[in-house]
Scaffold this active site. Structure first.
Site, PDB file in Angstrom:
ATOM      1  N   SER A 172       2.831 -21.016 -27.244  1.00  0.00           N
ATOM      2  CA  SER A 172       3.375 -19.904 -26.804  1.00  0.00           C
ATOM      3  C   SER A 172       3.041 -18.951 -27.783  1.00  0.00           C
ATOM      4  O   SER A 172       1.981 -18.378 -28.286  1.00  0.00           O
ATOM      5  CB  SER A 172       4.685 -20.187 -26.183  1.00  0.00           C
ATOM      6  N   ASP A 380       4.306   3.926 -32.866  1.00  0.00           N
ATOM      7  CA  ASP A 380       3.512   3.600 -34.025  1.00  0.00           C
ATOM      8  C   ASP A 380       3.568   2.245 -34.588  1.00  0.00           C
ATOM      9  O   ASP A 380       3.631   1.844 -35.815  1.00  0.00           O
ATOM     10  CB  ASP A 380       3.899   4.722 -35.355  1.00  0.00           C
ATOM     11  N   HIS A 433       3.361 -24.041 -18.559  1.00  0.00           N
ATOM     12  CA  HIS A 433       3.582 -23.521 -20.141  1.00  0.00           C
ATOM     13  C   HIS A 433       4.315 -24.501 -20.975  1.00  0.00           C
ATOM     14  O   HIS A 433       4.193 -24.423 -22.077  1.00  0.00           O
ATOM     15  CB  HIS A 433       4.605 -22.118 -19.768  1.00  0.00           C
TER      16      HIS A 433
END
Length: 456
Positions: A172, A380, A433
């Site tokens: 994951s 940023d 998953h």
């Protein structure tokens, strides 16, 4: 056993390595390791001075080997670094070797890393963050807890262990970190295995959530097809919560939107049927006026509280942040999917998305709302991947892509696989998953075989 303190030199200076207690049980031998690393690797590498730049943190890892290997033989085995899912998830605490770890321990020493901010590695919670100062100071601190810093830690740790290029297994979010490793320190890697963790290399968070909302909706339909009686139970719970203010054992509210979070069960084959057992506990069979049972409320509290891993809620969306602000992407994209509204009928259960109201309804997150907002507005963020380096990759790599994964989208994953030179993608609909919890031994063996065949 007295701890042994070792010193080693790395790209950002001297690193302290302490070898701690070692124990044997149930066929495995575990040994504790602690490493001192810079909080800010970039500043340490540039030789910058200043209180924050000079700060160090301790990163913890535990070594696991099979007792089928003598201590002397085990010391000659190559290392396999396991990168856990998350963000905010500590390394697994193994009580025996089984599944993928049993397969890996035949040929490797497994290093189970507590990624920085988790477990015993400078853990982050509402108390430790408060010591950093105001929300702005806390946000600056948290900027150092993404995949780029985790990879820099791993490279220092590899040097401290005296390991040549090592093998990496990323599950994951651990797979996201592995892609960052391939981008910026490929010389440290022999081979890479990834399960359910091919991150989008350039897609914004909005695209991620548009894809996953659709997969979660499909998974809801599949679940209620298996358990049609649970549709009535979910609607009854939702109606009860709309009409009756309800609190969990910790005193926090159980709202409809918090109840929808039990959809976390939908993300795996090994636990999806547990959702049915949770829902059957909702209302007592006693004549209690239709109140939700204590058994149910206790279980739900464990599912909806982030007390044990607040880092997940704080930095979850930042793992998709590269040069732009995420701005609560899941919350914004949710407006495009009114079927997930807490007022919708039928009510749908949700996945792992993080919303601003988490920081209003979860007591463990209440003090962190301002810092969460600052991180959501941060524009940023530094790149987490090098498209150029990945396109020129020479490290053998293989990844399991789960066709119906509700957390890491298939199409985005396959696009990433195509962008990494030499990466072999194994697409399968047999697992979700949590595939390595389902049949980790087979998955690990297949991926290892794929990368080893590429090396022949």
């Amino acid at each position: 056993m007295e701890p042994r303190v070792l010193e080693s030199a790395g790209p950002t200076g001297s690193t302290s390595h302490t070898v701690g207690a070692s124990h044997e049980f149930r066929g495995l031998r575990s040994t504790e390791h602690r490493f001192t690393v810079p909080l800010d690797h970039a500043a340490a590498g540039s030789g910058a001075s200043g209180s924050q730049e000079a700060e160090s943190i301790t990163v913890f890892a535990r070594e696991y080997v099979s007792t089928a290997h003598s201590a002397e033989a085990a010391a000659e085995l190559p290392w396999l670094l396991f990168l856990q899912g998350g963000p905010g998830g500590r390394g697994n605490r193994l009580t025996s070797l089984g599944g993928w770890s049993k397969a890996a321990a035949q040929d490797f020493r497994i290093l189970m890393l507590d990624q920085r901010g988790t477990g015993l590695s400078a853990p982050i919670d509402r108390s430790t963050l408060a010591r950093r100062g105001d929300a702005a100071a806390q946000a600056r601190y948290l900027e150092h807890f993404r995949a780029d810093s985790i990879v820099a830690d791993a490279e220092l740790i590899r040097g401290a262990l005296g390991s040549p290029a090592w093998s990496i297994f990323g599950q994951s979010y651990g797979g996201f970190c592995a892609l960052t490793y391939l981008s910026f320190a490929p010389e440290g890697i022999r081979e890479v295995l990834i399960t359910g963790g091919l991150a989008p290399l350039s897609a914004p968070a909005d695209d991620v959530y548009r894809a996953t909302f659709q997969r979660v909706e499909t998974r809801n339909a599949e679940y209620f097809g298996w358990y049609p009686e649970d549709r009535h139970t979910v609607e009854r719970i939702a109606q009860h919560l709309r009409s009756n203010p309800t609190v969990l054992p910790d005193g926090s509210p159980l709202t409809v939107e918090r109840f929808q979070m039990v959809g976390s069960f939908l993300g795996g084959n090994t636990r999806i049927n547990g959702l049915h057992y949770l829902l059957e506990d909702a209302f007592s069979t006693a004549d209690d006026g239709g109140m939700l049972s204590d058994v149910f409320l206790e279980q739900v509290q464990g599912l909806v509280s982030r007390r044990a891993n607040p880092l997940y809620a704080l930095v979850h969306e930042s793992i998709y942040g590269q040069g732009s602000a995420t701005e609560w992407a899941a919350w914004r994209v949710l407006a495009e999917y009114p079927q997930f509204s807490p007022d919708a009928a039928p009510l749908l259960l949700t996945g792992e998305m993080v919303y601003p109201w988490y920081f209003e309804q979860d007591p463990a997150l209440l003090p962190l709302r301002e810092v969460a907002d600052l991180l959501a507005q941060k524009a940023d963020w530094q790149p987490l991947y090098s498209l150029e380096q990945l396109a020129a990759n020479t490290v053998p790599a293989a990844a399991a892509v789960y066709a119906d994964d509700i957390y890491v989208d298939r199409e985005l994953s396959l696009a990433t696989a195509a962008a990494v030179r030499g990466l072999q993608a194994w697409e399968t609909s047999d697992f979700h998953h949590d595939g390595i919890a389902d049949d980790g031994e087979a998955i690990f063996g297949r991926l290892l075989g794929m990368v080893r065949s590429a090396q022949d």
